[in-house]
Design a protein around this motif. Structure first.
Motif, PDB file in Angstrom:
ATOM      1  N   ALA A   6       0.813  -1.315  -0.186  1.00  0.00           N
ATOM      2  CA  ALA A   6       0.240   0.015   0.047  1.00  0.00           C
ATOM      3  C   ALA A   6       0.895   1.253   0.081  1.00  0.00           C
ATOM      4  N   ASP A   7       1.974   1.245   0.705  1.00  0.00           N
ATOM      5  CA  ASP A   7       2.912   2.397   0.756  1.00  0.00           C
ATOM      6  C   ASP A   7       3.541   2.772  -0.479  1.00  0.00           C
ATOM      7  N   LEU A   8       3.546   1.666  -1.524  1.00  0.00           N
ATOM      8  CA  LEU A   8       4.165   1.673  -2.949  1.00  0.00           C
ATOM      9  C   LEU A   8       3.165   2.023  -3.860  1.00  0.00           C
ATOM     10  N   ASN A   9       1.919   2.257  -3.397  1.00  0.00           N
ATOM     11  CA  ASN A   9       0.706   2.659  -4.669  1.00  0.00           C
ATOM     12  C   ASN A   9       0.971   3.869  -5.120  1.00  0.00           C
ATOM     13  N   TRP A  10       1.753   3.954  -6.248  1.00  0.00           N
ATOM     14  CA  TRP A  10       1.821   5.426  -6.679  1.00  0.00           C
ATOM     15  C   TRP A  10       0.838   5.978  -7.455  1.00  0.00           C
ATOM     16  N   ASN A  11      -0.285   5.067  -7.533  1.00  0.00           N
ATOM     17  CA  ASN A  11      -1.651   5.812  -8.012  1.00  0.00           C
ATOM     18  C   ASN A  11      -2.327   6.458  -6.751  1.00  0.00           C
ATOM     19  N   ASN A  12      -2.098   6.139  -5.746  1.00  0.00           N
ATOM     20  CA  ASN A  12      -2.624   7.192  -4.481  1.00  0.00           C
ATOM     21  C   ASN A  12      -1.730   8.262  -3.971  1.00  0.00           C
ATOM     22  N   PRO A  13      -2.313   9.465  -4.082  1.00  0.00           N
ATOM     23  CA  PRO A  13      -1.397  10.423  -3.740  1.00  0.00           C
ATOM     24  C   PRO A  13      -1.223  10.367  -2.443  1.00  0.00           C
ATOM     25  N   SER A  15      -0.485   7.748  -0.365  1.00  0.00           N
ATOM     26  CA  SER A  15       0.307   6.678  -0.028  1.00  0.00           C
ATOM     27  C   SER A  15       1.856   7.215   0.441  1.00  0.00           C
ATOM     28  N   ARG A  16       2.350   6.418   1.318  1.00  0.00           N
ATOM     29  CA  ARG A  16       3.520   6.741   1.909  1.00  0.00           C
ATOM     30  C   ARG A  16       4.884   7.185   0.875  1.00  0.00           C
ATOM     31  N   SER A  17       4.760   6.360  -0.265  1.00  0.00           N
ATOM     32  CA  SER A  17       5.612   6.712  -1.163  1.00  0.00           C
ATOM     33  C   SER A  17       5.527   8.080  -1.806  1.00  0.00           C
ATOM     34  N   SER A  18       4.096   8.377  -2.235  1.00  0.00           N
ATOM     35  CA  SER A  18       3.819   9.482  -2.785  1.00  0.00           C
ATOM     36  C   SER A  18       3.772  10.800  -1.986  1.00  0.00           C
ATOM     37  N   VAL A  19       3.751  10.490  -0.525  1.00  0.00           N
ATOM     38  CA  VAL A  19       3.789  11.714   0.268  1.00  0.00           C
ATOM     39  C   VAL A  19       5.388  12.029   0.506  1.00  0.00           C
ATOM     40  N   GLU A  20       6.055  10.844   0.510  1.00  0.00           N
ATOM     41  CA  GLU A  20       7.640  11.241   0.714  1.00  0.00           C
ATOM     42  C   GLU A  20       8.384  11.948  -0.581  1.00  0.00           C
ATOM     43  N   MET A  21       7.948  11.346  -1.667  1.00  0.00           N
ATOM     44  CA  MET A  21       8.469  11.910  -2.806  1.00  0.00           C
ATOM     45  C   MET A  21       7.889  13.246  -3.188  1.00  0.00           C
ATOM     46  N   LYS A  22       6.818  13.745  -2.821  1.00  0.00           N
ATOM     47  CA  LYS A  22       6.263  14.995  -3.016  1.00  0.00           C
ATOM     48  C   LYS A  22       7.264  16.091  -2.314  1.00  0.00           C
TER      49      LYS A  22
END
Ligand SMILES: Cc1cc2nc3c(=O)[nH]c(=O)nc-3n(C[C@H](O)[C@H](O)[C@H](O)COP(=O)(O)O)c2cc1C
Length: 123
Positions: A6-13, A15-22
């Motif tokens: 779920a953290d790696l779901n790039w389609n969900n703005p 998700s943990r990875s989306s939040v970190e990479m923003k």
């Protein structure tokens, strides 16, 4: 903390990875801060390409130890894109190290394949 699928779901703005990479200044916590860095002059650092760069937890790693005077050779896996701006994004986190773009591998890369590549560099 481990990344869940779920953290790696790039389609969900959200998700943990989306939040970190923003937020490129995000510095996710390392689970292990006891790597033996001082005993090595050359360090191979591998990561998955996320949004054309390295995950910001790789910046956390570089900022958690003293890499001055060391050679850091990067390798990565991706879904098809190259290193992008990964090197550029990591350099400020270890300004006194020599960071070198190494090689991009398929995500199915084996330890043996990695070892062959590392040996071929003759370092
Ligand atoms: C948040 C996120 C962003 C990603 N961004 C990229 C990208 O910009 N380019 C790319 O080729 N692959 C991208 N990927 C794919 C990963 O690089 C790939 O999942 C990783 O190398 C591991 O491969 P595997 O999922 O087949 O195990 C991304 C994956 C995630 C989770």
């Amino acid at each position: 903390m481990k990344y869940t699928s779920a953290d790696l779901n790039w389609n969900n703005p959200k998700s943990r990875s989306s939040v970190e990479m923003k937020d490129k200044s995000s510095r996710p916590e390392l689970a292990d801060r006891k790597a033996d860095i001082s005993g090595h002059d050359v360090i191979f650092l591998g990561f998955p390409i996320w949004w054309y760069v390295a995950p910001t937890i790789i910046n956390t790693f570089l900022e958690s130890y003293d890499f001055s005077g060391k050679k850091i050779i990067l390798f990565a896996t991706s879904g098809g894109s190259g290193f992008g701006r990964a090197v550029e994004g990591l350099k400020p986190s270890a300004p006194d190290a020599e960071i070198r773009e190494g090689k991009l591998f398929r995500s199915s890369v084996s330890v043996n394949e990695l070892k062959k590549w590392a040996d071929s560099l003759g370092i």
